[in-house]
Structure formats: C-alpha cells, structure tokens
Design a protein around this motif. Structure first.
Motif, PDB file in Angstrom:
ATOM      1  N   SER A  94      20.630 -20.737  35.091  1.00  0.00           N
ATOM      2  CA  SER A  94      20.111 -21.340  36.316  1.00  0.00           C
ATOM      3  C   SER A  94      20.585 -20.548  37.536  1.00  0.00           C
ATOM      4  O   SER A  94      21.459 -19.678  37.438  1.00  0.00           O
ATOM      5  CB  SER A  94      20.596 -22.791  36.441  1.00  0.00           C
ATOM      6  OG  SER A  94      21.968 -22.813  36.818  1.00  0.00           O
ATOM      7  N   SER A 141       6.587 -15.949  33.564  1.00  0.00           N
ATOM      8  CA  SER A 141       7.760 -16.230  34.393  1.00  0.00           C
ATOM      9  C   SER A 141       7.839 -15.314  35.603  1.00  0.00           C
ATOM     10  O   SER A 141       8.554 -15.626  36.563  1.00  0.00           O
ATOM     11  CB  SER A 141       9.043 -16.078  33.566  1.00  0.00           C
ATOM     12  OG  SER A 141       9.083 -17.002  32.507  1.00  0.00           O
ATOM     13  N   HIS A 147      12.576 -23.223  35.486  1.00  0.00           N
ATOM     14  CA  HIS A 147      14.003 -23.552  35.512  1.00  0.00           C
ATOM     15  C   HIS A 147      14.786 -22.637  34.569  1.00  0.00           C
ATOM     16  O   HIS A 147      14.289 -22.211  33.533  1.00  0.00           O
ATOM     17  CB  HIS A 147      14.220 -25.007  35.092  1.00  0.00           C
ATOM     18  CG  HIS A 147      13.878 -26.000  36.151  1.00  0.00           C
ATOM     19  ND1 HIS A 147      14.692 -26.236  37.237  1.00  0.00           N
ATOM     20  CD2 HIS A 147      12.794 -26.813  36.299  1.00  0.00           C
ATOM     21  CE1 HIS A 147      14.136 -27.165  38.005  1.00  0.00           C
ATOM     22  NE2 HIS A 147      12.981 -27.526  37.465  1.00  0.00           N
ATOM     23  N   ASP A 148      16.020 -22.365  34.946  1.00  0.00           N
ATOM     24  CA  ASP A 148      16.980 -21.656  34.089  1.00  0.00           C
ATOM     25  C   ASP A 148      16.545 -20.244  33.740  1.00  0.00           C
ATOM     26  O   ASP A 148      16.870 -19.725  32.665  1.00  0.00           O
ATOM     27  CB  ASP A 148      17.241 -22.452  32.799  1.00  0.00           C
ATOM     28  CG  ASP A 148      17.818 -23.826  33.076  1.00  0.00           C
ATOM     29  OD1 ASP A 148      18.577 -23.952  34.062  1.00  0.00           O
ATOM     30  OD2 ASP A 148      17.515 -24.771  32.324  1.00  0.00           O
ATOM     31  N   ARG A 149      15.859 -19.597  34.671  1.00  0.00           N
ATOM     32  CA  ARG A 149      15.390 -18.230  34.432  1.00  0.00           C
ATOM     33  C   ARG A 149      15.555 -17.354  35.671  1.00  0.00           C
ATOM     34  O   ARG A 149      14.727 -16.497  35.944  1.00  0.00           O
ATOM     35  CB  ARG A 149      13.922 -18.244  33.992  1.00  0.00           C
ATOM     36  CG  ARG A 149      13.775 -18.532  32.521  1.00  0.00           C
ATOM     37  CD  ARG A 149      12.376 -18.991  32.168  1.00  0.00           C
ATOM     38  NE  ARG A 149      12.269 -19.232  30.735  1.00  0.00           N
ATOM     39  CZ  ARG A 149      12.853 -20.253  30.105  1.00  0.00           C
ATOM     40  NH1 ARG A 149      13.570 -21.134  30.779  1.00  0.00           N
ATOM     41  NH2 ARG A 149      12.721 -20.400  28.799  1.00  0.00           N
ATOM     42  N   LYS A 199      11.434 -29.473  24.568  1.00  0.00           N
ATOM     43  CA  LYS A 199      11.243 -28.417  25.545  1.00  0.00           C
ATOM     44  C   LYS A 199       9.882 -27.737  25.349  1.00  0.00           C
ATOM     45  O   LYS A 199       9.168 -27.444  26.310  1.00  0.00           O
ATOM     46  CB  LYS A 199      12.366 -27.380  25.431  1.00  0.00           C
ATOM     47  CG  LYS A 199      12.280 -26.267  26.470  1.00  0.00           C
ATOM     48  CD  LYS A 199      13.372 -25.230  26.267  1.00  0.00           C
ATOM     49  CE  LYS A 199      14.731 -25.778  26.635  1.00  0.00           C
ATOM     50  NZ  LYS A 199      15.776 -24.704  26.625  1.00  0.00           N
TER      51      LYS A 199
END
Length: 247
Positions: A94, A141, A147-149, A199
């Motif tokens: 994150s 992406s 999130h978290d990337r 997920k």
C-alpha cells in the motif's frame, strides 16, 4: 473476415520467457513459424521449452543486468524483427507500506529493463533498416489505480509512458511500439495473488464483462500488435481488461 497470423522468417525476442505469459507467448509464436529467442534466468525451463520447439533459442540472462552485459548476451542473435518486453515483477504494497527494496526491484525489472533492452534492439533494427514492432507488456494497473499496488501500478504507468516516448522517437525509422494492458490473466499456474476467492470475485465484479483474461486473449492482442494488421498503430496502450479501464 477472419484474421490469421504467420511470422515465417521473423525473429522475435521475448523476455520473461521461462514461465507464465512469456512461456505461452513463446509457444504461440513458435507455432506461427517465428524464430523465437527466449530470454530468462531459469536455464532448466528454457531448455525444456527449446526441446519442445526446435525454433526456440534459449538465452539465459537477467533484464536487470548492465547495458554492456545485455548487449553481449544479445549480440550474436541480433538483429530482431520483434521484441516483447514481458519480464515483470509485482510486490503488493500500500501507499503507507512501500519499501525501498521492493520499489527498486520493480522499477529495475518493469521499467529500466524494457528501456535498455528496447534501446539495444532498436539500434540494430535501425542499423539494418528493419521496420520492426515492439510490444511492452503492461497492465490495467497502469491505467487505473488499485489498492496495495503503489509500486507496481506506478511502474506500469511509467512503462506506458516509455511506450509513448519510444513510439514518438522511433516512428521515423518505421519501428512501432505499443503496450498491451491486461487484467488478471488465467494461466495453468492459476490466479497467483488473486487465488483468494473473495478478492478474485471483487476484481471480476469491477469488470463490465465479468471475467478475467485467458492467456490467449492477451496473446492474440500481442500478435495483432506485432503484425501488419496493426501497421498504422503505435504509441497505444491496448487494454485487454474486460472493460475495466473504460470506467
């Protein structure tokens, strides 16, 4: 009208070739009569791939090597008609938890590697007057935040800009450069970081088509971008993401 591809007498370099999407790309190009040069670190897997396909040549190397070392590794195989910059690494962190080690590793593999390898390959294309095609394997992406990337998404966004700069500079030489930007890819290896069913469901629900990409979906897009069917296409980020980035 159907579209078929044949890459007879074409030489293509594929990075990250020993597993996952890169492995499947090599097999597909081999089946379409290309001479495939498969670059990766895992000698055993590369040799197994070459044993199955006689027109695949293994090249053991790391995309994070120095420019001089990469030039040496590739010299005897140059020039190429096509390049697929597929090697990549992902660490899920994150924006409050990013580590320098993981950021450096992702930018070395996902950004610096494609820049240096494309430079080495493009110079030889230009010297031999080859009107080549380069595909940088990016990600949804890079087009939309997840999130978290923080490191992975920003490295892929950087790769998309690398694509546009390369396309801008090398178009005069007849070299086309595009990105392909897939969603989660379903391969024999499974979902990887998306193996958690909740997920995976959450991500699928974000896609208008409600399904992830099969390996062939991404490979077909790459084949199109390599081929003369996309002769006037360059500098493009080509989403294969079930409509995710259209939102």
């Amino acid at each position: 009208m159907s579209c078929s591809f044949n890459f007879s007498d074409k030489k293509v370099l594929v990075t990250g070739a020993s597993q996952g999407l890169g492995y499947e790309i090599c097999k597909s190009l081999s089946n379409l009569n290309a001479k495939v040069f498969a670059l990766a670190r895992n000698r055993e897997k590369l040799e197994a791939l070459a044993k199955e396909h006689t027109n695949i040549v293994p090249i053991v190397g790391d995309v994070t090597e120095t420019k001089e070392e990469l030039e040496k590794i590739l010299a005897e195989h140059q020039p190429f008609d096509f390049l697929i910059n597929n090697a990549a690494i992902a660490h899920m962190e994150s924006a409050l938890e990013a580590t320098v080690k993981n950021l450096d590793e992702m930018y070395q593999v996902n950004v610096r590697g494609p820049i240096i390898i494309a430079e080495i390959v493009a110079k030889e294309m230009i010297a031999h007057e080859i009107k080549g095609s380069i595909v940088n394997v990016s990600s949804q992406s890079g087009l939309r935040p997840l999130h978290d990337r923080i490191g992975y998404s920003s490295s892929k966004a950087a790769l998309d800009m690398v694509t546009r700069v390369q396309a801008r500079e090398w178009g005069i030489h007849g070299i086309r450069v595009n990105s392909v930007n897939p969603t989660v890819i379903i391969l024999e290896q499974g979902l990887g970081v998306w193996s958690d069913s909740d997920k995976a469901k959450w991500m699928r629900d974000q896609l208008p088509l409600k399904k992830f990409a099969a390996g062939k979906d991404v490979i077909n897009a790459i084949l199109f971008l390599l081929s003369d069917a996309s002769a006037l296409t360059t500098g493009l980020a080509f989403p294969v993401d079930g409509g995710y980035s259209s939102q």
